[in-house]
Scaffold this motif. Structure first.
Motif, PDB file in Angstrom:
ATOM      1  N   ARG A  84       0.816  -1.193   0.000  1.00  0.00           N
ATOM      2  CA  ARG A  84       0.000   0.000   0.000  1.00  0.00           C
ATOM      3  C   ARG A  84       0.864   1.263   0.000  1.00  0.00           C
ATOM      4  O   ARG A  84       0.568   2.253  -0.658  1.00  0.00           O
ATOM      5  CB  ARG A  84      -0.910  -0.002   1.225  1.00  0.00           C
ATOM      6  CG  ARG A  84      -2.099   0.897   0.958  1.00  0.00           C
ATOM      7  CD  ARG A  84      -3.135   0.887   2.008  1.00  0.00           C
ATOM      8  NE  ARG A  84      -3.859  -0.353   2.093  1.00  0.00           N
ATOM      9  CZ  ARG A  84      -4.482  -0.714   3.197  1.00  0.00           C
ATOM     10  NH1 ARG A  84      -4.416   0.040   4.264  1.00  0.00           N
ATOM     11  NH2 ARG A  84      -5.130  -1.839   3.234  1.00  0.00           N
ATOM     12  N   ALA A  85       1.910   1.166   0.798  1.00  0.00           N
ATOM     13  CA  ALA A  85       2.765   2.366   0.905  1.00  0.00           C
ATOM     14  C   ALA A  85       3.567   2.624  -0.367  1.00  0.00           C
ATOM     15  O   ALA A  85       3.721   3.759  -0.813  1.00  0.00           O
ATOM     16  CB  ALA A  85       3.699   2.207   2.095  1.00  0.00           C
ATOM     17  N   LEU A  86       4.063   1.544  -0.957  1.00  0.00           N
ATOM     18  CA  LEU A  86       4.984   1.754  -2.086  1.00  0.00           C
ATOM     19  C   LEU A  86       4.403   1.292  -3.417  1.00  0.00           C
ATOM     20  O   LEU A  86       4.737   1.829  -4.466  1.00  0.00           O
ATOM     21  CB  LEU A  86       6.293   0.983  -1.855  1.00  0.00           C
ATOM     22  CG  LEU A  86       7.177   1.454  -0.711  1.00  0.00           C
ATOM     23  CD1 LEU A  86       8.404   0.558  -0.586  1.00  0.00           C
ATOM     24  CD2 LEU A  86       7.632   2.893  -0.960  1.00  0.00           C
ATOM     25  N   GLY A  87       3.551   0.251  -3.319  1.00  0.00           N
ATOM     26  CA  GLY A  87       3.195  -0.473  -4.536  1.00  0.00           C
ATOM     27  C   GLY A  87       2.557   0.362  -5.614  1.00  0.00           C
ATOM     28  O   GLY A  87       2.644   0.048  -6.797  1.00  0.00           O
ATOM     29  N   THR A  88       1.870   1.438  -5.232  1.00  0.00           N
ATOM     30  CA  THR A  88       1.213   2.249  -6.271  1.00  0.00           C
ATOM     31  C   THR A  88       2.235   3.047  -7.082  1.00  0.00           C
ATOM     32  O   THR A  88       2.033   3.318  -8.261  1.00  0.00           O
ATOM     33  CB  THR A  88       0.229   3.222  -5.643  1.00  0.00           C
ATOM     34  OG1 THR A  88       0.859   3.803  -4.495  1.00  0.00           O
ATOM     35  CG2 THR A  88      -1.043   2.495  -5.219  1.00  0.00           C
TER      36      THR A  88
ATOM     37  N   VAL B 194      13.167  -8.780  -1.400  1.00  0.00           N
ATOM     38  CA  VAL B 194      12.225  -7.978  -2.207  1.00  0.00           C
ATOM     39  C   VAL B 194      13.031  -7.019  -3.061  1.00  0.00           C
ATOM     40  O   VAL B 194      14.156  -6.643  -2.729  1.00  0.00           O
ATOM     41  CB  VAL B 194      11.225  -7.179  -1.343  1.00  0.00           C
ATOM     42  CG1 VAL B 194      10.277  -8.120  -0.641  1.00  0.00           C
ATOM     43  CG2 VAL B 194      11.944  -6.300  -0.392  1.00  0.00           C
ATOM     44  N   ALA B 195      12.415  -6.646  -4.178  1.00  0.00           N
ATOM     45  CA  ALA B 195      13.093  -5.680  -5.069  1.00  0.00           C
ATOM     46  C   ALA B 195      12.137  -4.558  -5.385  1.00  0.00           C
ATOM     47  O   ALA B 195      10.952  -4.777  -5.587  1.00  0.00           O
ATOM     48  CB  ALA B 195      13.541  -6.377  -6.341  1.00  0.00           C
ATOM     49  N   ILE B 196      12.640  -3.337  -5.433  1.00  0.00           N
ATOM     50  CA  ILE B 196      11.818  -2.155  -5.755  1.00  0.00           C
ATOM     51  C   ILE B 196      12.511  -1.394  -6.871  1.00  0.00           C
ATOM     52  O   ILE B 196      13.707  -1.122  -6.813  1.00  0.00           O
ATOM     53  CB  ILE B 196      11.685  -1.234  -4.519  1.00  0.00           C
ATOM     54  CG1 ILE B 196      11.082  -2.039  -3.344  1.00  0.00           C
ATOM     55  CG2 ILE B 196      10.821  -0.019  -4.839  1.00  0.00           C
ATOM     56  CD1 ILE B 196      11.797  -1.924  -2.076  1.00  0.00           C
ATOM     57  N   ARG B 197      11.748  -1.042  -7.854  1.00  0.00           N
ATOM     58  CA  ARG B 197      12.351  -0.262  -8.933  1.00  0.00           C
ATOM     59  C   ARG B 197      12.009   1.202  -8.747  1.00  0.00           C
ATOM     60  O   ARG B 197      10.838   1.574  -8.680  1.00  0.00           O
ATOM     61  CB  ARG B 197      11.817  -0.725 -10.278  1.00  0.00           C
ATOM     62  CG  ARG B 197      12.563   0.038 -11.357  1.00  0.00           C
ATOM     63  CD  ARG B 197      12.335  -0.331 -12.704  1.00  0.00           C
ATOM     64  NE  ARG B 197      11.863  -1.694 -12.824  1.00  0.00           N
ATOM     65  CZ  ARG B 197      11.344  -2.161 -13.916  1.00  0.00           C
ATOM     66  NH1 ARG B 197      11.225  -1.391 -14.948  1.00  0.00           N
ATOM     67  NH2 ARG B 197      10.948  -3.398 -13.977  1.00  0.00           N
ATOM     68  N   LEU B 198      13.080   2.009  -8.700  1.00  0.00           N
ATOM     69  CA  LEU B 198      12.885   3.441  -8.503  1.00  0.00           C
ATOM     70  C   LEU B 198      12.532   4.107  -9.820  1.00  0.00           C
ATOM     71  O   LEU B 198      12.645   3.507 -10.881  1.00  0.00           O
ATOM     72  CB  LEU B 198      14.136   4.084  -7.914  1.00  0.00           C
ATOM     73  CG  LEU B 198      14.649   3.449  -6.602  1.00  0.00           C
ATOM     74  CD1 LEU B 198      15.950   4.094  -6.178  1.00  0.00           C
ATOM     75  CD2 LEU B 198      13.602   3.580  -5.511  1.00  0.00           C
ATOM     76  N   ARG B 199      12.166   5.362  -9.714  1.00  0.00           N
ATOM     77  CA  ARG B 199      11.780   6.093 -10.931  1.00  0.00           C
ATOM     78  C   ARG B 199      12.926   6.197 -11.907  1.00  0.00           C
ATOM     79  O   ARG B 199      12.758   6.237 -13.103  1.00  0.00           O
ATOM     80  CB  ARG B 199      11.299   7.480 -10.570  1.00  0.00           C
ATOM     81  CG  ARG B 199       9.866   7.420 -10.033  1.00  0.00           C
ATOM     82  CD  ARG B 199       9.380   8.802  -9.689  1.00  0.00           C
ATOM     83  NE  ARG B 199      10.249   9.424  -8.682  1.00  0.00           N
ATOM     84  CZ  ARG B 199      10.096  10.675  -8.255  1.00  0.00           C
ATOM     85  NH1 ARG B 199       9.117  11.405  -8.708  1.00  0.00           N
ATOM     86  NH2 ARG B 199      10.940  11.189  -7.372  1.00  0.00           N
ATOM     87  N   SER B 200      14.086   6.238 -11.297  1.00  0.00           N
ATOM     88  CA  SER B 200      15.234   6.388 -12.195  1.00  0.00           C
ATOM     89  C   SER B 200      15.574   5.089 -12.904  1.00  0.00           C
ATOM     90  O   SER B 200      16.431   5.068 -13.784  1.00  0.00           O
ATOM     91  CB  SER B 200      16.445   6.845 -11.360  1.00  0.00           C
ATOM     92  OG  SER B 200      16.670   5.899 -10.329  1.00  0.00           O
ATOM     93  N   GLY B 201      14.911   4.045 -12.535  1.00  0.00           N
ATOM     94  CA  GLY B 201      15.224   2.764 -13.161  1.00  0.00           C
ATOM     95  C   GLY B 201      16.120   1.903 -12.296  1.00  0.00           C
ATOM     96  O   GLY B 201      16.305   0.716 -12.571  1.00  0.00           O
ATOM     97  N   THR B 202      16.680   2.516 -11.267  1.00  0.00           N
ATOM     98  CA  THR B 202      17.535   1.722 -10.386  1.00  0.00           C
ATOM     99  C   THR B 202      16.679   0.745  -9.602  1.00  0.00           C
ATOM    100  O   THR B 202      15.562   1.045  -9.226  1.00  0.00           O
ATOM    101  CB  THR B 202      18.256   2.652  -9.374  1.00  0.00           C
ATOM    102  OG1 THR B 202      18.604   3.868 -10.044  1.00  0.00           O
ATOM    103  CG2 THR B 202      19.476   1.983  -8.793  1.00  0.00           C
ATOM    104  N   ILE B 203      17.245  -0.397  -9.389  1.00  0.00           N
ATOM    105  CA  ILE B 203      16.524  -1.417  -8.607  1.00  0.00           C
ATOM    106  C   ILE B 203      17.193  -1.541  -7.260  1.00  0.00           C
ATOM    107  O   ILE B 203      18.418  -1.693  -7.169  1.00  0.00           O
ATOM    108  CB  ILE B 203      16.525  -2.764  -9.328  1.00  0.00           C
ATOM    109  CG1 ILE B 203      15.687  -2.620 -10.613  1.00  0.00           C
ATOM    110  CG2 ILE B 203      15.934  -3.843  -8.420  1.00  0.00           C
ATOM    111  CD1 ILE B 203      15.647  -3.828 -11.472  1.00  0.00           C
ATOM    112  N   VAL B 204      16.414  -1.427  -6.259  1.00  0.00           N
ATOM    113  CA  VAL B 204      16.927  -1.549  -4.890  1.00  0.00           C
ATOM    114  C   VAL B 204      16.418  -2.852  -4.312  1.00  0.00           C
ATOM    115  O   VAL B 204      15.251  -3.190  -4.453  1.00  0.00           O
ATOM    116  CB  VAL B 204      16.411  -0.360  -4.040  1.00  0.00           C
ATOM    117  CG1 VAL B 204      16.589  -0.623  -2.576  1.00  0.00           C
ATOM    118  CG2 VAL B 204      17.095   0.919  -4.461  1.00  0.00           C
TER     119      VAL B 204
END
Lengths: 459, 252
Positions: free
Chosen positions: A106-110, A127-137
């Protein structure tokens, strides 16, 4: 779908209802929990999640790559367990549809696509999150956050509690409602105006108490009614004996033979009715001690009496049968049976058959018989046979058979009506023998005494 | 026809004087009718309708037998009977509307010699009176109280209850006529009795139109009492005279 099994007893109904409530309630709860997942973490993110969310946002909002790297390193130092790391795009394997904590999503997924990496250790999942810049954290979140928490524990507790409650309700229902109701029906079944009874206990819930009290009052009313009528019938029958005696005494002075005969015959009928009414009232009441009686002599006595009056009654039996009972009662019963037989048939045979434990007395006539439909009915008091049997100008109240039946039962025996072939009736009186039967010295063959009899001229 | 023969006259048993019977009965019609029957059969009859009248009558003249009704105003029949017994052995025949066994036993306990239920056949009444008088006069001036029961060969004949029990104590059913015949045999054991004599003992009993001959009665008795009726041990035939009752008879 209609319910095939519907419980009929109160106890079963209550249990079924309670079980249904428990099961349906639990199913609903279970379903609700499963769908809504309220225990599925809370909507508020845990501390670890909050750290990850903050870190991701910060990193995403840094203006320069160096600032981003600094942010990552700072997060690493602050939350070493997270093991936050930056990886190059497209090098992170994706697990489709792995469960993710809802709060995180809910916090990040949108804003940010996030997925499970499959890079799982014992206690943490990647878990992996893709930032706006395209970087994956990437980060490691503790496993227990991601797994579905068991619903079982609390559910078991409520189930057990409710189960105990149901059992308590059931016990109360049985004692407070069902038991008094059973007592009721037992008391009603056993009620007999002729014997004394104990009043029904008035206890339990108020409705049950009231019902028991009403039942007791009803029994009293019935008893009083029966007593009143019995007393009246007895008084009338008794009082009739005086005028009958007077008439009887006068009859002997009548010179006209034919007139005398008719009067004596009518008086006999009247007396017989009085006798039968009184003996009907007496059956079931105490009548002194029982004695050992010999059956073949009793049957011969009855047969001889009817043969002497001109009827065709014969005795057939070759055993001595000994029963415990009351001689005048059995005599009355057998007289009634032979009287009926003589009334409706031309030839009557009284048979005695003994097995080791029972004596079977058959009173057989060759009259019209009684149809099956009527057989049960005629054993009831005050019922006479149908028109065919009543044709001979019946006398009596129709009590003969019911008296014989009652006497049979009083001796531990039974009365049965059977068809004689080709026509006629067999009334079978069964009695328990007090001892094993003994054979008589001579065979008693059916003798047609009355047929061969000639009027004696001896005086 | 119901009853064929007149009873034997009392004169044949008591030629000295007509017996005086006192009827204690509160219903005047029944009392008068019974008195008429008795007078037409060679008896003298007097009436009393209560205990006190009975006492008066007993004091006024000699009475040979009392017919006592159970239901009386004032002192009832049972207590009257008991009272009478305390001072006299006069024969008492009880007449009553109750016909249960227990009532009969009670009456006999109180001291009655016999007991007849209403409504009764007046000829039966006469026959019973005759039987009671015959027994009481046999012994001469002081009539003995008759035995309540007699025994023979292990059998027991209860005179009061008119019942027969075999050596094992089992009740053997007999008709009234058979009882009278057996009692007659027990009164004259060892004596050969002719058919006429026996007939005298059993008349007036049969309810039906056919009087049974003595032979038939003896045959019926034998079927019920003998081990082998074809070889009788108790009632033996003595041709051509009659029958003899062979066992020893003891009174209780």
């Amino acid at each position: 779908m209609s319910l095939r099994w519907s419980p009929r007893r109160i106890g079963t109904q209550i249990v079924a209802l309670a079980v249904a409530v428990i099961v349906i309630g639990h199913l609903l709860l279970f379903g609700a929990f499963a769908l809504l997942r309220p225990f599925d973490g809370t909507d508020r993110p845990t501390g670890v999640e909050a750290a990850l969310i903050t870190a991701v946002r910060l990193i995403d909002h840094t203006s320069t790559p160096q600032a981003a790297t600094q942010a990552v390193e700072a997060t690493l130092r602050a939350y070493p367990d997270l093991r936050l790391a930056v990886s190059a795009a497209a090098s992170v394997p994706m697990i489709e549809a792995g469960p993710l904590p809802r709060s995180l999503r809910r916090a990040l997924g949108t804003e940010y696509p996030l997925w499970r990496t499959g890079d799982d250790s014992e206690s943490a999942d990647g878990v992996a999150i893709r930032l706006r810049s395209g970087t994956i954290v990437t980060a490691m979140l503790p496993s227990k956050l991601l797994a579905a928490p068991p619903l079982f524990g609390p559910m078991m507790v409520t189930l057990i509690l409710l189960g105990v409650l149901v059992i308590l309700i059931f016990i109360w229902a049985m004692r407070g409602i069902v038991a008094p109701l059973s007592r009721f029906s037992v008391a009603a079944d056993q009620f007999d105006p002729d014997t004394s009874f104990e009043p029904l206990e008035e206890q339990g819930p108020e409705e049950v108490r009231k019902a028991a009290a009403a039942f007791n009052r009803m029994r009293d009313r019935i008893n009083r009614m029966v007593e009143d009528r019995t007393r009246m019938l007895a008084a009338v029958s008794h009082d009739l004996r005086t005028p009958i005696t007077r008439l009887r005494l006068r009859t002997d002075f009548i010179k006209d033979q034919a007139m005398r005969e008719q009067m004596l015959s009518d008086l006999d009928h009247m007396n017989a009715m009085v006798q039968s009414a009184l003996s009907f009232l007496r059956t079931g009441k105490a009548h002194g001690e029982a004695a050992s009686l010999e059956l073949s002599s009793l049957l011969k006595t009855v047969c001889d009496r009817f043969a002497d009056e001109g009827s065709n009654v014969a005795y057939d039996g070759d055993h001595r049968g000994i029963v415990q009972g009351w001689e005048d009662e059995l005599h009355r019963a057998l007289t009634n049976l032979v009287q009926n037989a003589v009334k409706f048939g031309d030839n009557v045979v009284v048979r005695l058959r003994c097995s080791a434990e029972r004596a079977e007395i058959d009173v057989e006539d060759d009259g019209p018989g009684i149809p099956d439909a009527e057989k049960m009915r005629v054993l009831k008091p005050f019922v006479r046979g149908d028109a065919a049997r009543a044709m001979s100008g019946d006398s009596g109240f129709g009590l003969g058979l019911s008296i014989a039946d009652a006497i049979a039962k009083a001796h531990g025996g039974s009365l049965e009506l059977l068809d004689r072939q080709p026509n006629g009736l067999i009334v079978r009186l069964e009695l328990p023998l007090a001892r094993a039967p003994a054979a008589l010295a001579t065979m008693e063959k059916p003798r047609r005494e009355a047929e061969a009899f000639r009027r004696s001229v001896e005086v | 026809m119901r009853e064929m023969a007149r009873p034997h006259s009392f004169l044949s048993t008591d030629p000295m004087a007509l017996p005086h019977i006192l009827i204690v009965e509160d219903d005047p019609v029944i009392g008068a009718l019974v008195a008429r029957h008795l007078r037409e059969n060679d008896c003298r009859a007097s009436l009393a309708n209560s205990g006190s009248e009975m006492d008066w009558q007993l004091a006024a003249s000699r009475v040979d037998l009392i017919i006592l009704d159970l239901m009386l105003p004032g002192e009832d029949g049972l207590s009257l009977c008991r009272r009478l017994r305390e001072s006299s052995a006069i024969p008492i025949l009880m007449l009553t509307a109750k016909s249960e066994d227990v009532d009969r036993i009670l009456g006999l306990e109180m001291g009655a010699d016999d007991y007849l239920a209403k409504p009764f056949n007046p000829r039966e009444l006469l026959a019973r009176i005759k039987a009671v008088l015959r027994r009481s006069s046999r012994d001469g001036t002081t009539p003995e109280r008759p035995a309540r029961a007699v025994t023979f060969a292990g059998w027991r004949l209860d005179i009061g209850m008119r019942r027969l029990k075999d050596p094992e104590g089992v009740t053997v059913s007999i008709t009234s006529a058979e009882f009278d015949l057996l009692r007659a045999f027990c009164e004259w054991p060892g004596k050969v009795l002719s058919r006429d004599q026996l007939l005298g003992f059993t008349q007036h009993r049969t309810a039906g139109p056919y009087e049974r001959s003595i032979d038939v009665l003896v045959s019926r008795l034998r079927r019920k009492t003998e081990r082998d009726p074809r070889l009788p041990e108790l009632i033996k035939t003595v041709r051509p005279r009659g029958y003899v009752f062979t066992p020893e008879v003891e009174a209780e």
